[in-house]
Design a protein around this motif. Structure first.
Motif, PDB file in Angstrom:
ATOM      1  N   SER A 122      -0.122  16.401  -0.090  1.00 34.15           N
ATOM      2  CA  SER A 122      -0.696  15.755   1.096  1.00 34.15           C
ATOM      3  C   SER A 122      -1.470  14.492   0.716  1.00 34.15           C
ATOM      4  CB  SER A 122      -1.602  16.725   1.853  1.00 34.15           C
ATOM      5  OG  SER A 122      -2.699  17.126   1.054  1.00 34.15           O
ATOM      6  N   HIS A 123      -2.097  14.497  -0.459  1.00 33.74           N
ATOM      7  CA  HIS A 123      -2.845  13.318  -0.898  1.00 33.74           C
ATOM      8  C   HIS A 123      -1.895  12.173  -1.252  1.00 33.74           C
ATOM      9  CE1 HIS A 123      -6.740  15.313  -0.977  1.00 33.74           C
ATOM     10  NE2 HIS A 123      -6.149  16.356  -1.532  1.00 33.74           N
ATOM     11  N   VAL A 124      -0.808  12.492  -1.941  1.00 34.99           N
ATOM     12  CA  VAL A 124       0.146  11.447  -2.315  1.00 34.99           C
ATOM     13  C   VAL A 124       0.889  10.951  -1.074  1.00 34.99           C
ATOM     14  CG1 VAL A 124       2.065  10.848  -3.832  1.00 34.99           C
ATOM     15  CG2 VAL A 124       0.333  12.457  -4.609  1.00 34.99           C
ATOM     16  N   GLU A 125       1.101  11.831  -0.126  1.00 36.98           N
ATOM     17  CA  GLU A 125       1.703  11.421   1.143  1.00 36.98           C
ATOM     18  C   GLU A 125       0.822  10.369   1.827  1.00 36.98           C
ATOM     19  OE1 GLU A 125       2.387  13.551   5.398  1.00 36.98           O
ATOM     20  OE2 GLU A 125       3.023  14.743   3.671  1.00 36.98           O
ATOM     21  N   ARG A 126      -0.481  10.620   1.842  1.00 37.07           N
ATOM     22  CA  ARG A 126      -1.414   9.629   2.401  1.00 37.07           C
ATOM     23  C   ARG A 126      -1.404   8.347   1.576  1.00 37.07           C
ATOM     24  NH1 ARG A 126      -4.828  14.297   2.517  1.00 37.07           N
ATOM     25  NH2 ARG A 126      -5.139  15.086   4.634  1.00 37.07           N
ATOM     26  N   MET A 127      -1.294   8.510   0.267  1.00 38.47           N
ATOM     27  CA  MET A 127      -1.285   7.344  -0.616  1.00 38.47           C
ATOM     28  C   MET A 127      -0.078   6.452  -0.326  1.00 38.47           C
ATOM     29  SD  MET A 127      -1.193   7.310  -4.782  1.00 38.47           S
ATOM     30  CE  MET A 127      -2.425   8.607  -4.857  1.00 38.47           C
ATOM     31  N   ALA A 128       1.098   7.060  -0.121  1.00 37.38           N
ATOM     32  CA  ALA A 128       2.303   6.280   0.158  1.00 37.38           C
ATOM     33  C   ALA A 128       2.127   5.450   1.425  1.00 37.38           C
ATOM     34  CB  ALA A 128       3.511   7.212   0.294  1.00 37.38           C
ATOM     35  N   ALA A 129       1.434   6.023   2.404  1.00 33.49           N
ATOM     36  CA  ALA A 129       1.195   5.290   3.654  1.00 33.49           C
ATOM     37  C   ALA A 129       0.138   4.207   3.462  1.00 33.49           C
ATOM     38  CB  ALA A 129       0.745   6.265   4.740  1.00 33.49           C
ATOM     39  N   SER A 130      -0.955   4.547   2.812  1.00 36.75           N
ATOM     40  CA  SER A 130      -2.097   3.630   2.770  1.00 36.75           C
ATOM     41  C   SER A 130      -1.862   2.424   1.867  1.00 36.75           C
ATOM     42  CB  SER A 130      -3.360   4.377   2.323  1.00 36.75           C
ATOM     43  OG  SER A 130      -3.203   4.930   1.029  1.00 36.75           O
ATOM     44  N   VAL A 131      -1.264   2.618   0.694  1.00 36.69           N
ATOM     45  CA  VAL A 131      -1.077   1.459  -0.186  1.00 36.69           C
ATOM     46  C   VAL A 131      -0.022   0.508   0.367  1.00 36.69           C
ATOM     47  CG1 VAL A 131      -1.854   2.664  -2.246  1.00 36.69           C
ATOM     48  CG2 VAL A 131       0.594   2.638  -1.696  1.00 36.69           C
ATOM     49  N   LEU A 132       0.916   1.039   1.153  1.00 36.43           N
ATOM     50  CA  LEU A 132       1.902   0.169   1.788  1.00 36.43           C
ATOM     51  C   LEU A 132       1.269  -0.599   2.937  1.00 36.43           C
ATOM     52  CD1 LEU A 132       4.834  -0.790   2.029  1.00 36.43           C
ATOM     53  CD2 LEU A 132       5.294   1.201   3.476  1.00 36.43           C
ATOM     54  N   TYR A 133       0.477   0.096   3.745  1.00 35.11           N
ATOM     55  CA  TYR A 133      -0.114  -0.529   4.941  1.00 35.11           C
ATOM     56  C   TYR A 133      -1.180  -1.559   4.585  1.00 35.11           C
ATOM     57  CZ  TYR A 133      -2.029  -0.932   9.653  1.00 35.11           C
ATOM     58  OH  TYR A 133      -2.457  -1.414  10.873  1.00 35.11           O
ATOM     59  N   TRP A 134      -2.007  -1.261   3.605  1.00 45.20           N
ATOM     60  CA  TRP A 134      -3.125  -2.158   3.303  1.00 45.20           C
ATOM     61  C   TRP A 134      -2.899  -3.083   2.095  1.00 45.20           C
ATOM     62  CZ3 TRP A 134      -5.078   2.817   5.086  1.00 45.20           C
ATOM     63  CH2 TRP A 134      -5.671   2.735   6.349  1.00 45.20           C
ATOM     64  N   LYS A 135      -1.977  -2.696   1.213  1.00 43.48           N
ATOM     65  CA  LYS A 135      -1.767  -3.519   0.010  1.00 43.48           C
ATOM     66  C   LYS A 135      -0.322  -3.985  -0.163  1.00 43.48           C
ATOM     67  CE  LYS A 135      -6.070  -3.124  -1.016  1.00 43.48           C
ATOM     68  NZ  LYS A 135      -6.961  -4.282  -0.741  1.00 43.48           N
ATOM     69  N   GLY A 136       0.581  -3.522   0.686  1.00 40.17           N
ATOM     70  CA  GLY A 136       1.973  -3.947   0.580  1.00 40.17           C
ATOM     71  C   GLY A 136       2.699  -3.373  -0.620  1.00 40.17           C
ATOM     72  N   ILE A 137       2.204  -2.257  -1.166  1.00 39.80           N
ATOM     73  CA  ILE A 137       2.822  -1.625  -2.332  1.00 39.80           C
ATOM     74  C   ILE A 137       3.677  -0.459  -1.858  1.00 39.80           C
ATOM     75  CG2 ILE A 137       2.398  -0.397  -4.493  1.00 39.80           C
ATOM     76  CD1 ILE A 137      -0.307  -1.859  -4.631  1.00 39.80           C
ATOM     77  N   GLN A 138       4.948  -0.493  -2.189  1.00 37.70           N
ATOM     78  CA  GLN A 138       5.882   0.529  -1.737  1.00 37.70           C
ATOM     79  C   GLN A 138       6.080   1.585  -2.811  1.00 37.70           C
ATOM     80  OE1 GLN A 138       9.364  -1.119   0.032  1.00 37.70           O
ATOM     81  NE2 GLN A 138      10.358   0.861   0.364  1.00 37.70           N
ATOM     82  N   LEU A 139       5.767   2.838  -2.473  1.00 39.76           N
ATOM     83  CA  LEU A 139       5.952   3.943  -3.409  1.00 39.76           C
ATOM     84  C   LEU A 139       7.278   4.664  -3.198  1.00 39.76           C
ATOM     85  CD1 LEU A 139       2.414   5.637  -3.550  1.00 39.76           C
ATOM     86  CD2 LEU A 139       3.323   3.743  -4.915  1.00 39.76           C
ATOM     87  N   ARG A 140       7.773   4.679  -1.969  1.00 36.80           N
ATOM     88  CA  ARG A 140       9.038   5.338  -1.658  1.00 36.80           C
ATOM     89  C   ARG A 140      10.192   4.339  -1.699  1.00 36.80           C
ATOM     90  NH1 ARG A 140       8.927  10.255   1.057  1.00 36.80           N
ATOM     91  NH2 ARG A 140      11.045  10.302   0.212  1.00 36.80           N
ATOM     92  N   ASN A 141      11.381   4.842  -2.004  1.00 38.97           N
ATOM     93  CA  ASN A 141      12.603   4.025  -1.996  1.00 38.97           C
ATOM     94  C   ASN A 141      12.483   2.782  -2.869  1.00 38.97           C
ATOM     95  OD1 ASN A 141      14.087   5.716  -0.316  1.00 38.97           O
ATOM     96  ND2 ASN A 141      13.247   4.796   1.534  1.00 38.97           N
ATOM     97  N   THR A 142      11.992   2.985  -4.049  1.00 41.40           N
ATOM     98  CA  THR A 142      11.908   1.894  -5.011  1.00 41.40           C
ATOM     99  C   THR A 142      12.302   2.425  -6.380  1.00 41.40           C
ATOM    100  OG1 THR A 142      10.408   0.354  -6.117  1.00 41.40           O
ATOM    101  CG2 THR A 142       9.437   2.374  -5.265  1.00 41.40           C
ATOM    102  N   GLU A 143      12.999   1.615  -7.163  1.00 46.52           N
ATOM    103  CA  GLU A 143      13.433   2.041  -8.494  1.00 46.52           C
ATOM    104  C   GLU A 143      12.260   2.209  -9.456  1.00 46.52           C
ATOM    105  OE1 GLU A 143      16.249  -0.788  -9.841  1.00 46.52           O
ATOM    106  OE2 GLU A 143      17.782  -0.259  -8.359  1.00 46.52           O
ATOM    107  N   ARG A 144      11.107   1.733  -9.065  1.00 45.93           N
ATOM    108  CA  ARG A 144       9.954   1.774  -9.971  1.00 45.93           C
ATOM    109  C   ARG A 144       9.421   3.193 -10.169  1.00 45.93           C
ATOM    110  NH1 ARG A 144       4.524  -2.026  -9.308  1.00 45.93           N
ATOM    111  NH2 ARG A 144       3.551  -1.451 -11.284  1.00 45.93           N
TER     112      ARG A 144
END
Length: 251
Positions: free
Chosen positions: A13-35
């Motif tokens: 649940s924490h990482v789920e929130r992280m995927a949303a928050s870093v994308l929304y506020w910092k433009g960092i994509q955690l899902r669907n990326t080769e990284r």
């Protein structure tokens, strides 16, 4: 392993929130990326479990919930485009919606029942019908809740910008709002979105289009996942509420 451990359960649940928050506020994509292939595999393994899907939220719900819990967040330039897609301000909540896709900026599982074989069209219909059923099964309280949008804000304020449990609904707006929501349900059930026909009927019967529009927007912005419905259903519900909003703007 074949099943999640206590550590997995603690962190998902924490990482789920992280995927949303870093994308929304910092433009960092955690899902669907080769990284982050291992992170993607971890999420995908959870998303094959119906028990997880029953509790999984969406990015919009998370970014509305996070500031009151953790404090204010600060955006950067890179976040503007994904943020606008997440919160609907870029038109991403409008019809026609793009098909549900696991490769989208926010992955969309077409239906919340892992392992169930269903065509894309059937999954979209099921999501629309779920949204319609949720609204119909609680129509009176939902209508009164939405009427807060045209009512008086509560005296007691909260850190969450969308929280206003002491707001007073505009009771005289209820008949107009009831009609608008009936059009939303009809469109959800049929899959048709004839804005002109909806506009014509609302113009003929709604006494206060502005109050009704504000109330529909109030409801749209407060659809929570999974509290109110699954994410596929919420996508459809927000978009069809916007159909009513657009029609009311033209009345």
């Amino acid at each position: 392993g074949e099943s999640p451990s206590i550590v997995d359960m603690q962190y998902i649940s924490h990482v789920e929130r992280m995927a949303a928050s870093v994308l929304y506020w910092k433009g960092i994509q955690l899902r669907n990326t080769e990284r982050y292939p291992n992170l993607e595999a971890w999420f995908s393994a959870f998303e094959e479990r119906s028990s997880y899907m029953a509790t999984k939220s969406d990015y919009y719900t998370h970014i509305m919930d996070i500031p009151p819990q953790y404090g204010p967040a600060y955006s950067n330039e890179e976040s503007k485009t994904p943020a606008a897609e997440i919160d609907g301000s870029a038109g991403s909540w409008g019809l026609p919606l793009p098909p549900a896709s696991l490769t989208a900026l926010e992955p969309v599982i077409p239906h919340p029942t892992p392992g169930l074989e269903m065509s894309a069209a059937d999954a979209e219909e099921a999501a629309r019908h779920e949204a319609a059923r949720k609204l119909c099964s609680n129509h009176g309280p939902v209508t009164r809740f939405a009427a807060r949008g045209a009512g008086k804000p509560g005296r007691k304020r909260f850190g969450a910008p969308l929280a206003d449990p002491y707001a007073e609904p505009a009771e005289d707006c209820a008949p107009d709002l009831d009609l608008a929501l009936r059009h939303v349900v009809d469109a959800l059930l049929t899959g048709e979105h004839d804005a002109d026909a909806i506009q014509a009927d609302l113009a003929a019967h709604v006494k206060d289009p502005e109050a009704t529009r504000v109330s529909v927007e109030y409801l749209r912005d407060r659809v929570g996942v999974p509290r109110d419905m699954s994410y596929p259903a919420a996508r459809q519900f927000r978009a069809y509420l916007n159909l009513a909003v657009d029609a009311l703007r033209k009345v």
